[in-house]
Design a protein around this motif. Structure first.
Motif, PDB file in Angstrom:
ATOM      1  N   ASN A 121      22.153  40.609  17.917  1.00  0.00           N
ATOM      2  CA  ASN A 121      22.157  39.152  18.060  1.00  0.00           C
ATOM      3  C   ASN A 121      22.405  38.738  19.507  1.00  0.00           C
ATOM      4  N   ASP A 122      23.260  39.477  20.193  1.00  0.00           N
ATOM      5  CA  ASP A 122      23.504  39.216  21.604  1.00  0.00           C
ATOM      6  C   ASP A 122      22.226  39.447  22.403  1.00  0.00           C
ATOM      7  N   LEU A 123      21.503  40.518  22.082  1.00  0.00           N
ATOM      8  CA  LEU A 123      20.231  40.806  22.748  1.00  0.00           C
ATOM      9  C   LEU A 123      19.271  39.632  22.609  1.00  0.00           C
ATOM     10  N   LEU A 124      19.112  39.122  21.388  1.00  0.00           N
ATOM     11  CA  LEU A 124      18.173  38.032  21.154  1.00  0.00           C
ATOM     12  C   LEU A 124      18.628  36.748  21.836  1.00  0.00           C
ATOM     13  N   ALA A 125      19.932  36.518  21.850  1.00  0.00           N
ATOM     14  CA  ALA A 125      20.457  35.313  22.507  1.00  0.00           C
ATOM     15  C   ALA A 125      20.152  35.339  24.005  1.00  0.00           C
ATOM     16  N   ARG A 126      20.295  36.504  24.627  1.00  0.00           N
ATOM     17  CA  ARG A 126      20.004  36.632  26.056  1.00  0.00           C
ATOM     18  C   ARG A 126      18.517  36.420  26.334  1.00  0.00           C
ATOM     19  N   LEU A 127      17.670  36.987  25.467  1.00  0.00           N
ATOM     20  CA  LEU A 127      16.233  36.822  25.653  1.00  0.00           C
ATOM     21  C   LEU A 127      15.795  35.377  25.407  1.00  0.00           C
ATOM     22  N   LYS A 128      16.452  34.707  24.481  1.00  0.00           N
ATOM     23  CA  LYS A 128      16.100  33.305  24.221  1.00  0.00           C
ATOM     24  C   LYS A 128      16.483  32.430  25.404  1.00  0.00           C
ATOM     25  N   ALA A 129      17.636  32.732  26.002  1.00  0.00           N
ATOM     26  CA  ALA A 129      18.072  31.960  27.172  1.00  0.00           C
ATOM     27  C   ALA A 129      17.166  32.214  28.369  1.00  0.00           C
ATOM     28  N   ASP A 130      16.702  33.462  28.508  1.00  0.00           N
ATOM     29  CA  ASP A 130      15.827  33.820  29.621  1.00  0.00           C
ATOM     30  C   ASP A 130      15.063  35.083  29.253  1.00  0.00           C
ATOM     31  N   PRO A 131      13.788  34.969  28.834  1.00  0.00           N
ATOM     32  CA  PRO A 131      13.007  36.149  28.431  1.00  0.00           C
ATOM     33  C   PRO A 131      12.863  37.190  29.535  1.00  0.00           C
ATOM     34  N   GLN A 132      13.075  36.774  30.790  1.00  0.00           N
ATOM     35  CA  GLN A 132      12.936  37.691  31.924  1.00  0.00           C
ATOM     36  C   GLN A 132      14.261  38.331  32.324  1.00  0.00           C
ATOM     37  N   SER A 133      15.327  38.029  31.585  1.00  0.00           N
ATOM     38  CA  SER A 133      16.651  38.488  32.005  1.00  0.00           C
ATOM     39  C   SER A 133      16.896  39.966  31.759  1.00  0.00           C
ATOM     40  N   LEU A 134      16.116  40.584  30.876  1.00  0.00           N
ATOM     41  CA  LEU A 134      16.307  41.993  30.540  1.00  0.00           C
ATOM     42  C   LEU A 134      14.986  42.738  30.703  1.00  0.00           C
ATOM     43  N   LEU A 156      10.860  35.548  16.121  1.00  0.00           N
ATOM     44  CA  LEU A 156      11.521  34.873  15.001  1.00  0.00           C
ATOM     45  C   LEU A 156      12.816  34.191  15.434  1.00  0.00           C
ATOM     46  N   ALA A 157      13.388  34.654  16.537  1.00  0.00           N
ATOM     47  CA  ALA A 157      14.615  34.052  17.071  1.00  0.00           C
ATOM     48  C   ALA A 157      14.317  32.914  18.038  1.00  0.00           C
ATOM     49  N   GLY A 158      13.033  32.643  18.264  1.00  0.00           N
ATOM     50  CA  GLY A 158      12.667  31.535  19.122  1.00  0.00           C
ATOM     51  C   GLY A 158      12.402  31.894  20.566  1.00  0.00           C
ATOM     52  N   VAL A 159      12.192  33.181  20.847  1.00  0.00           N
ATOM     53  CA  VAL A 159      11.924  33.641  22.204  1.00  0.00           C
ATOM     54  C   VAL A 159      10.429  33.500  22.509  1.00  0.00           C
ATOM     55  N   ASP A 160      10.096  33.092  23.726  1.00  0.00           N
ATOM     56  CA  ASP A 160       8.706  33.095  24.170  1.00  0.00           C
ATOM     57  C   ASP A 160       8.365  34.532  24.549  1.00  0.00           C
ATOM     58  N   VAL A 161       7.782  35.277  23.607  1.00  0.00           N
ATOM     59  CA  VAL A 161       7.596  36.717  23.810  1.00  0.00           C
ATOM     60  C   VAL A 161       6.481  37.044  24.798  1.00  0.00           C
ATOM     61  N   SER A 162       5.691  36.059  25.191  1.00  0.00           N
ATOM     62  CA  SER A 162       4.681  36.313  26.221  1.00  0.00           C
ATOM     63  C   SER A 162       5.330  36.496  27.587  1.00  0.00           C
ATOM     64  N   LYS A 163       6.608  36.111  27.703  1.00  0.00           N
ATOM     65  CA  LYS A 163       7.304  36.196  28.989  1.00  0.00           C
ATOM     66  C   LYS A 163       8.272  37.377  29.067  1.00  0.00           C
ATOM     67  N   LEU A 164       8.308  38.223  28.041  1.00  0.00           N
ATOM     68  CA  LEU A 164       9.211  39.369  28.088  1.00  0.00           C
ATOM     69  C   LEU A 164       8.887  40.261  29.279  1.00  0.00           C
ATOM     70  N   LYS A 165       9.936  40.774  29.893  1.00  0.00           N
ATOM     71  CA  LYS A 165       9.777  41.632  31.071  1.00  0.00           C
ATOM     72  C   LYS A 165       9.651  43.079  30.611  1.00  0.00           C
ATOM     73  N   THR A 166       8.437  43.584  30.571  1.00  0.00           N
ATOM     74  CA  THR A 166       8.198  44.941  30.067  1.00  0.00           C
ATOM     75  C   THR A 166       7.823  45.884  31.198  1.00  0.00           C
ATOM     76  N   VAL A 167       8.295  47.121  31.065  1.00  0.00           N
ATOM     77  CA  VAL A 167       7.961  48.190  31.997  1.00  0.00           C
ATOM     78  C   VAL A 167       7.314  49.294  31.180  1.00  0.00           C
ATOM     79  N   VAL A 168       6.061  49.631  31.480  1.00  0.00           N
ATOM     80  CA  VAL A 168       5.325  50.607  30.674  1.00  0.00           C
ATOM     81  C   VAL A 168       5.495  52.009  31.252  1.00  0.00           C
ATOM     82  N   PHE A 169       5.869  52.957  30.385  1.00  0.00           N
ATOM     83  CA  PHE A 169       6.021  54.357  30.759  1.00  0.00           C
ATOM     84  C   PHE A 169       4.937  55.179  30.068  1.00  0.00           C
ATOM     85  N   GLN A 170       4.593  56.304  30.656  1.00  0.00           N
ATOM     86  CA  GLN A 170       3.522  57.142  30.127  1.00  0.00           C
ATOM     87  C   GLN A 170       3.979  58.072  29.008  1.00  0.00           C
TER      88      GLN A 170
END
Length: 308
Positions: A121-134, A156-170
């Motif tokens: 829940n803490d994870l989702l709260a942080r992402l909802k406040a700022d999707p780029q924070s993690l 489902l928690a209300g996060v704009d998932v298009s803005k998630l900060k992802t790092v792709v590994f091989q």
């Protein structure tokens, strides 16, 4: 094995659309070994690796060279669906012949043991406040099951998932190493690939994308559903054939898959890898694959990845 009107007449090929040593490759070679041991398949069985293009290279070979064949098979997974929707491959459920769903591989979301993220829940709260924070370490492509397993509950928690900060590994091992080294904040990956590090205290699991709580060393980890988010994501594995595989061949291979899943070595291996064995034969598997395609199209669209 029940008597069948159809049997292979030549060598049997199991195609793997990724490289040697990967999970699909291991499953193909396990099938090869069990079929030899059981005697369920009397013909010579060959495993062929054709990686590349998000599965497009291997699946293109399967259909272009072996359409209508009963002797040519392939290991398929959830990436076949997501890769088609993401435009990385033209081949999905409708372009192949589903034979048997073998197991579900659910996804855990993990952090470093010292992470300030207290729980899911803490994870989702942080992402909802700022999707780029993690930063989120994804192996091996955006939009795959690992990515979906964090994006769906976040949506489902209300996060704009298009803005998630992802790092792709091989590779999954690279993503795990990155979160253990605190180079990324979060890693979603199959529970089996995280279990050893969790047991050793090198990772902390926050939630699992299973429909019900899992057992063993992860028995104390809640599911997303328990936390109020209907987010079940499976990196499933199954056996498929090329397009236009004869119905009598499908029936034969359904029986082979069923016998394989009853083998003690198969059951032991699945349990050790935290894989939930579940047989779906052709009709059920084909319907499941189509439903996956519909639901994934929605979440991938929200992630800014879907093309349909």
């Amino acid at each position: 094995m029940p008597a069948s009107a159809w049997e292979p007449t030549g060598d049997v090929e199991i195609l793997v659309t990724v490289g040697p040593g990967t999970s699909p490759d291991q499953l193909a070679r396990q099938f090869q070994s069990i079929w030899r041991k059981q005697g369920t398949v009397k013909n010579n069985v060959i495993v062929t690796n054709k990686p590349g293009g998000g599965g497009a290279v291997g699946l293109g070979y399967l259909n272009n060279s072996h359409a209508g064949s009963g002797e040519n098979l392939a290991i398929a997974g959830a990436s076949m669906v997501s890769n088609k929707l993401a435009g990385r491959s033209p081949i999905g459920c409708d372009e192949v012949t589903p034979i048997g769903h073998v197991f579900a591989e659910y996804i855990g979301v993990a952090v470093h043991p010292d992470s300030p993220i207290k729980d899911a829940n803490d994870l989702l709260a942080r992402l909802k406040a700022d999707p780029q924070s993690l930063s989120i370490g994804i192996a091996t492509s955006r939009g795959n099951s690992n990515h979906q397993a964090i994006a769906l509950p976040a949506k489902l928690a209300g996060v704009d998932v298009s803005k998630l900060k992802t790092v792709v590994f091989q590779a999954g091992s690279e993503a795990r190493t990155a979160v253990m080294g605190k180079h990324v904040d979060v890693v979603p990956a199959s529970v089996g690939s995280l279990a050893k590090q969790v047991e050793a205290g090198q990772l902390r699991l926050l939630a699992i994308s299973a429909p019900e709580r899992m057992t063993g060393s992860v028995a104390d980890v809640p599911t997303w559903k328990e936390l109020g988010f209907d987010a079940v994501v499976s990196n499933w594995r199954g056996l498929i054939g090329p397009k236009d595989m004869p119905p009598e061949a499908v029936t034969y291979w359904e029986g082979v898959v069923e016998a394989t899943m009853q083998d003690p070595d198969f059951k032991k291996s699945a349990d050790a890898a935290f894989q939930t064995a579940k047989l779906m034969k052709h009709d059920e598997f084909a319907a499941y694959c189509k439903e996956e395609e519909k639901s994934l199209d929605l979440i991938l669209g929200d992630m800014g990845i879907g093309t349909n």
